[in-house]
Structure formats: C-alpha cells, structure tokens
Write a protein that holds these residues in place. Structure first.
Motif, PDB file in Angstrom:
ATOM      1  N   LEU A 178       4.306   4.522   4.746  1.00  0.00           N
ATOM      2  CA  LEU A 178       4.161   5.525   5.791  1.00  0.00           C
ATOM      3  C   LEU A 178       5.439   5.725   6.606  1.00  0.00           C
ATOM      4  CD1 LEU A 178       0.677   4.458   7.214  1.00  0.00           C
ATOM      5  CD2 LEU A 178       1.154   6.161   5.438  1.00  0.00           C
ATOM      6  N   LYS A 179       6.176   4.628   6.849  1.00  0.00           N
ATOM      7  CA  LYS A 179       7.306   4.706   7.785  1.00  0.00           C
ATOM      8  C   LYS A 179       8.426   3.779   7.325  1.00  0.00           C
ATOM      9  CE  LYS A 179       8.711   6.155  12.007  1.00  0.00           C
ATOM     10  NZ  LYS A 179       8.657   7.533  12.481  1.00  0.00           N
TER      11      LYS A 179
ATOM     12  N   TYR B 291       1.009  -8.340   8.446  1.00  0.00           N
ATOM     13  CA  TYR B 291      -0.303  -7.776   8.110  1.00  0.00           C
ATOM     14  C   TYR B 291      -1.049  -7.395   9.388  1.00  0.00           C
ATOM     15  CZ  TYR B 291       0.789 -10.341   3.796  1.00  0.00           C
ATOM     16  OH  TYR B 291       1.395 -10.841   2.676  1.00  0.00           O
TER      17      TYR B 291
ATOM     18  N   GLY C 176       0.836  -1.198   0.000  1.00  0.00           N
ATOM     19  CA  GLY C 176       0.000   0.000   0.000  1.00  0.00           C
ATOM     20  C   GLY C 176       0.866   1.241   0.000  1.00  0.00           C
ATOM     21  N   LYS C 177       0.368   2.317   0.555  1.00  0.00           N
ATOM     22  CA  LYS C 177       1.128   3.561   0.643  1.00  0.00           C
ATOM     23  C   LYS C 177       2.163   3.441   1.759  1.00  0.00           C
ATOM     24  CE  LYS C 177       0.590   8.520   1.650  1.00  0.00           C
ATOM     25  NZ  LYS C 177       1.440   8.995   0.562  1.00  0.00           N
TER      26      LYS C 177
ATOM     27  N   SER D 258       3.590  -4.668   5.974  1.00  0.00           N
ATOM     28  CA  SER D 258       4.946  -4.190   6.223  1.00  0.00           C
ATOM     29  C   SER D 258       5.930  -5.310   5.958  1.00  0.00           C
ATOM     30  CB  SER D 258       5.095  -3.683   7.664  1.00  0.00           C
ATOM     31  OG  SER D 258       4.983  -4.759   8.586  1.00  0.00           O
TER      32      SER D 258
ATOM     33  N   ALA E  54       6.138  10.068   3.526  1.00  0.00           N
ATOM     34  CA  ALA E  54       6.650   9.015   4.410  1.00  0.00           C
ATOM     35  C   ALA E  54       7.695   9.606   5.366  1.00  0.00           C
ATOM     36  CB  ALA E  54       7.253   7.876   3.604  1.00  0.00           C
TER      37      ALA E  54
ATOM     38  N   TYR F 184       6.897   0.161   6.621  1.00  0.00           N
ATOM     39  CA  TYR F 184       5.500   0.016   7.011  1.00  0.00           C
ATOM     40  C   TYR F 184       4.593   0.722   5.997  1.00  0.00           C
ATOM     41  CZ  TYR F 184       7.607  -1.324  11.454  1.00  0.00           C
ATOM     42  OH  TYR F 184       8.362  -1.950  12.431  1.00  0.00           O
ATOM     43  N   GLY F 185       3.643  -0.046   5.456  1.00  0.00           N
ATOM     44  CA  GLY F 185       2.672   0.515   4.536  1.00  0.00           C
ATOM     45  C   GLY F 185       1.263   0.382   5.078  1.00  0.00           C
ATOM     46  N   THR F 186       0.285   0.891   4.332  1.00  0.00           N
ATOM     47  CA  THR F 186      -1.102   0.841   4.776  1.00  0.00           C
ATOM     48  C   THR F 186      -1.715  -0.546   4.641  1.00  0.00           C
ATOM     49  OG1 THR F 186      -1.758   1.593   2.562  1.00  0.00           O
ATOM     50  CG2 THR F 186      -1.525   3.275   4.288  1.00  0.00           C
ATOM     51  N   LYS F 187      -1.128  -1.425   3.806  1.00  0.00           N
ATOM     52  CA  LYS F 187      -1.648  -2.775   3.627  1.00  0.00           C
ATOM     53  C   LYS F 187      -0.807  -3.833   4.345  1.00  0.00           C
ATOM     54  CE  LYS F 187      -3.629  -1.961  -0.994  1.00  0.00           C
ATOM     55  NZ  LYS F 187      -3.576  -2.394  -2.420  1.00  0.00           N
TER      56      LYS F 187
END
Length: 386
Positions: free
Chosen positions: A161-162, A293, A158-159, A278, A251, A273-276
C-alpha cells in the motif's frame, strides 16, 4: 571457470574514493583480478595510478579508446574479460559504448548515462551485443535487502500500500556556510550540468532510494510530484528534494533525498507497508531487517542466521554476529555479475534477468525517474509520468 576473471578499470585513479571501493569489492571473493586500466584523463596520473596498483606498464593506457582497442586485439587468454567504469557521469555512455562494441563485458557506476536519451541508446547497444552489463546500484547487494525482496515476492506483506524511501546526508551543509559567508563559489563537478546531468542530489542519491524501492517492492514507479531545491548559494543543481510517488497497482509513496540535512551521514532507509505486514531497513544498520505486524510483536531479522532465506544466505559471507556492510554489498553486485560473465565466457549465459544484479534496464528506469522529477519540479510539482 578454472581461473580468475580479468578486470580492467576506467577512472578511479589516485584520490578517487569510488574507484578504491570498486577494487576492494571486486577482489573480495578472489574471483577477479585487476590487470589493466586507464585511471585518469591525464596520462601521467593514469600511469602513476597503475604503478600504485602494481600493474604492468604496458597494460596502463593513456585513454579509454586506446585501452578498448588494444585489449580487444589481445588473444582471448590475455585480454580483459570485463571493464569497470568508475569515471564521471558524462563519460559513462561513451566508455560503455566503446567497450561493448569491442566485445568486452561492462560493469558501470550509476547513473547509467548523462540523459535518458543516452540511456536508451546504451540499452539498445547492450541488447545488440548480447554481452553482460551490470550497474552498481550497490545497496541492492545487502543480504537483508535481498531478504526483504524475497518476503515481498513470497506475499508475506500482502498487497503493498505504501512505500517511504529516504536518503538524507548532511555533508554539504558546510558548503552552505562557506558560500553564505562569501568564501567563494562552491566547486564540484556534480554541480555542473554538462558533467553531472540535469540533477545533482536526486541523480546522485535520490536514484538510490528510487532503485531500492523498486528492487524490494517489485513495483514500477509510474508518476511523481516533485519539489527540488537548491539551498547552497552558487550551485546550479539541486541539493535537496522531496516527492510523492504513484506506483503500479495503486501503491503510493514518499521519496526524500537531501545533502543539506545537518548531522546525517548516509541514512538511506526504507519502509514498505502491506496489508499483512510491513518491513523497515536502514543502511547504517544493514544487518537488521525489522518486520512489523498489526496483531503480534514486531520481529528483528538478522543476517547470517539459519532462518534467513536462500536469497540472503547466498550473499552472506560471515557467521551471525560478525557485521557485513558497504564493501560486502558492493562485492555482491560484482559476485553476481562475475557469475554471469563466467557463464557467458563458457557459452552458458542465461540473460540478465537470470542473475541478481542491477541491469541496463534498471539504469534506463533511473534516468527516466531523474528527468521526470526535474520536469515535475520545474512545473510546480505537477504529476509527471515516468
């Protein structure tokens, strides 16, 4: 190509750890043969190193200038196809410039140069030459790092983030004890700014963490807020550093590199780490990639299995259950660069972006990162643009 590529080497003579690593990596797939070199600034040591490697004495040179001039004067069927530069940081620019202007492809140890200014000049020289230039950020060569990169590119996380990237080592803590007890000033060329550049720890291993984060995530680092430290008495450059990072697209990240982390070996690791989902990867356990997940059990992907994607499979040599590690990762950089050099020799070179190896552009970004981190730290952690 119906023959091996002919390789030359500058640096990496007797007693040099990294030179031996490069030679083993280049030799691993049987596509490259070392035929010439200038292995030391000391002509006698260079000659002795050439004897160790069973090279013809007339292809072992007293200086890199002599090597570039004499090799480029040989017939195309005899001269080296590329040079591997494994000398100290202050020589990278000069040696690369000489060989590129002599029409010879280059594979170079990182960092790219002694300064960002040198790095930009070298980038222009590479572009003007049209030759292949590969930088050995070797950790990008691990199959599961390539799998991680593919997962991000395919949107499986996903997007983003970290990003948390760490490279703790503990080898220098003995220097701290020795210096503290008055056993003399620590002598190490990496601590000499005229040879190493503006940073030791961040330039040496922090740059690997930075490059790995950008390679996997595909995101450019835009700003850093850094705190660099020198714990060992008598040293002129940093041996530890931490920083906050801002990446394009919003990010955020944390980057930590240290050579005084007692008990650590080479614990380069990264978490994205993503939205869907990591991912997590550790260099000391390189054959595994952990995928996590929010709504189902985590998965451990292992190198060499049929579920691996094309990116990992292309750079995997052994079946599952037979570990591949540091030398093989280095060899994958050479393998990709060799593909590009072979294409160039045959008139089919498609440009650096068409191959999977770190380029001169990656090197320039690395130099910009190092100088921004040093500047930020000197200004009490002020946010500094890359």
């Amino acid at each position: 190509m119906n023959r091996k590529l002919r390789m030359g080497m500058v640096g990496g003579g007797r007693g040099a750890f990294i030179g031996a690593v490069h030679r083993m990596a280049a030799n691993l797939d049987g596509k490259i043969e070392l035929v010439a070199g200038c292995f030391s600034s000391d002509p006698e040591k260079s000659k002795a190193s050439g004897d160790d490697l069973f090279l013809s004495p007339d292809r072992v040179y007293r200086s890199y200038e002599e090597m570039a001039e004499k090799e480029s004067a040989l017939a195309p069927g005899e001269r080296i196809d590329f040079v591997s530069i494994v000398a100290r940081n202050d020589l990278h620019f000069r040696v690369a410039e000489k060989f590129l202007k002599s029409g010879i492809h280059v594979i170079c140890e990182k960092p790219l140069a002694l300064s960002l200014d040198e790095g930009k000049k070298l980038e222009a020289i590479v572009k003007e030459s049209g030759l292949v230039f590969a930088l050995t950020h070797n950790y990008t060569g691990y199959p599961m790092v390539k799998e991680a990169k593919a997962m991000v590119k395919e949107g499986k996380l996903g997007k983003i983030l970290k990003i948390v990237a760490e490279y703790p080592q503990g080898y220098a803590i003995s220097d701290y004890e020795a210096a503290s007890e008055g056993d003399g000033k620590i002598s190490n060329w990496r601590m000499d700014p005229s040879i190493s550049g503006v940073s030791n720890c961040i330039g040496d291993i922090g740059s690997h963490a930075e490059n790995l984060a950008q390679y996997i995530s595909g995101l450019k680092l835009e700003e850093v807020s850094a705190d660099l430290n020198t714990f060992i008495p008598g040293r002129n450059l940093d041996d530890d550093g931490s920083m906050l990072c801002r990446y394009e697209g919003g990010a955020r990240g944390v980057l930590f590199a240290s050579q005084i982390s007692t008990g650590e070996e080479n614990n380069l690791n990264i978490r994205i780490y993503g939205t869907k989902a990591s991912i997590e990867w550790h260099q000391e356990h390189p054959n595994e990639l952990v995928v996590k997940y929010a709504d189902k059990p985590r998965e451990t992907w292992r190198r060499g299995n049929s579920y691996n994607g094309e990116a990992a499979a292309k750079y995997t040599r052994l079946p599952f259950g037979h570990p591949e590690a540091f030398i093989e990762a280095f060899a994958n950089v050479y393998l990709a660069a060799a593909e590009a050099i072979s294409d160039a020799i045959e008139g089919n070179y498609k440009g650096a972006d068409s191959y999977d190896f770190p380029t001169v552009a990656d090197g320039v970004e690395g130099m910009a990162f190092i100088e921004a981190a040093v500047k930020s730290s000197s200004e009490n952690g002020a946010w500094t643009k890359i």
